[in-house]
Scaffold this active site. Structure first.
Site, PDB file in Angstrom:
ATOM      1  N   LYS A 131      -1.940  -1.566  -3.759  1.00 14.63           N
ATOM      2  CA  LYS A 131      -3.124  -0.306  -3.680  1.00 14.63           C
ATOM      3  C   LYS A 131      -2.177   0.806  -3.945  1.00 14.63           C
ATOM      4  CE  LYS A 131      -6.386   1.961  -0.929  1.00 14.63           C
ATOM      5  NZ  LYS A 131      -7.116   2.078   0.406  1.00 14.63           N
ATOM      6  N   LYS A 148       0.953  -1.213  -0.201  1.00 14.88           N
ATOM      7  CA  LYS A 148       0.027   0.023  -0.057  1.00 14.88           C
ATOM      8  C   LYS A 148       0.855   1.105   0.195  1.00 14.88           C
ATOM      9  CE  LYS A 148      -3.750   2.454   2.510  1.00 14.88           C
ATOM     10  NZ  LYS A 148      -4.516   2.152   3.602  1.00 14.88           N
TER      11      LYS A 148
END
Length: 337
Positions: free
Chosen positions: A260, A205
């Site tokens: 992400k 992330k």
């Protein structure tokens, strides 16, 4: 002699031949997007009969649980296999210690119970993170200097994950990026008898500018202010580091891993899938959605860009996609577009 693309020569090789008709294009298609690849993220409000539009995410609404159940009827009918829940915490319930995160009567916990009762076949993925619950908008507990404390934050995250499992969530998804949280959550789930609750780790992330509309949606943008999450989310310049993060999460007991954001990080998706061959998911985040939807609404891009963008994730190696376009994509796939 082995056959390579270099051996192919015009006119005996005409690559357009297989593109001539729809049937042959379908037969040689290398990657196929289906509704089974889609996870719909939803924002859940407190109260009854509540619906709030999100200006920075046209077409997306915050929904109270009763309205969520109504909308879920259509999502289930379209064949969408799972929802990812994100609670919108009232300001008065935010605190420095994020205690509301593990309240058994919290929004996410109540929404999970309601959805599991009404739609037992629907997958429920819950977000394990503290930023919706802290007064400062960070994903953890702060020290006196404003630095996010890793191990203290993990203790709260574990309590949050357990509360989700006890509410019936089949998948908990830690998005906080604390070191070691996957192992701590896995150990707690095993000890509590939740052996089949899966962990979808937000492993790679990145500290991205593409999250802005999401923070508007969950109400953490004003809390975070001009702060950032660079001390725990990944540097967008790094690629090898993502493999270390994924390796650590898998070793600690993650069942699935995630990259992400999505579109700007397709190279990371491919590297992760090639290296680990583990179930790999990708999040087409709020900023990506806002860009596409803004262009569609202004007539700058055709709606077909939705399936094209999602197919790109499949081509990069993703097994599933969290996308705010899940409903539209499912409808387009049903129409054969």
């Amino acid at each position: 002699m082995s056959f390579t693309p270099a051996n192919r020569a015009y006119p005996y090789t005409r690559l357009r031949r297989n593109r001539r008709d729809d049937f042959s294009r379908r037969l040689v298609r290398e990657n196929v997007l289906t509704v089974d690849d889609l996870i719909l993220p939803v924002f859940v409000l407190d109260g009854v009969n509540q619906r709030e539009s999100i200006p920075s995410m046209p077409g997306v609404e915050r929904l109270s649980i009763d309205q969520l159940l109504i909308e879920a009827e259509e999502w289930v009918a379209l064949g969408i296999p799972a929802l990812a829940l994100f609670p919108v915490t009232p300001v008065e319930k935010k605190s420095l210690d994020a205690a509301e995160a593990y309240n058994p009567e919290g929004i996410a916990q109540r929404a999970t119970r309601a959805l599991r009762e009404r739609f037992p076949e629907l997958g429920i993925i819950t977000d394990v993170a503290l930023d919706p619950f802290t007064t400062h908008g960070q994903d953890g507990i702060l020290d006196d200097d404003g630095y996010v404390l890793n191990d203290v934050s993990i203790d709260v995250l574990v309590r949050q994950a357990l509360s989700h499992a006890e509410a019936g969530a089949q998948v908990v998804a830690p998005s906080d990026m604390m070191d070691g949280r996957i192992g701590a959550i896995r150990e707690a789930l095993e000890s509590a008898g939740h052996t089949n609750v899966r962990i979808m780790a937000y492993s790679a992330k990145y500290a991205s500018a593409y999250y802005g509309p999401f923070r508007d949606a969950v109400g953490s943008a004003s809390n975070l202010g001009k702060g950032n999450k660079a001390t725990y989310q990944m540097d967008p310049a790094n690629s090898d580091e993502a493999l270390h993060e994924v390796a650590a999460d898998l070793a600690e007991g993650a069942d699935m891993v995630m990259v992400k954001p999505g579109m700007p990080y397709l190279d990371i998706v491919r590297r992760v899938k090639d290296e680990f061959r583990a179930p790999t998911f990708v999040y087409q985040v709020s900023g990506e959605y806002a860009m596409h939807m803004g262009a569609i609404q202004n007539g700058w891009l055709a709606e077909s860009v939705i399936l094209e963008s999602l197919t790109a994730f499949k081509r990069a190696g993703a097994d599933g996609i969290l996308t705010y376009f899940a409903k539209q994509a499912a409808e387009q796939l049903r129409r054969g577009r």
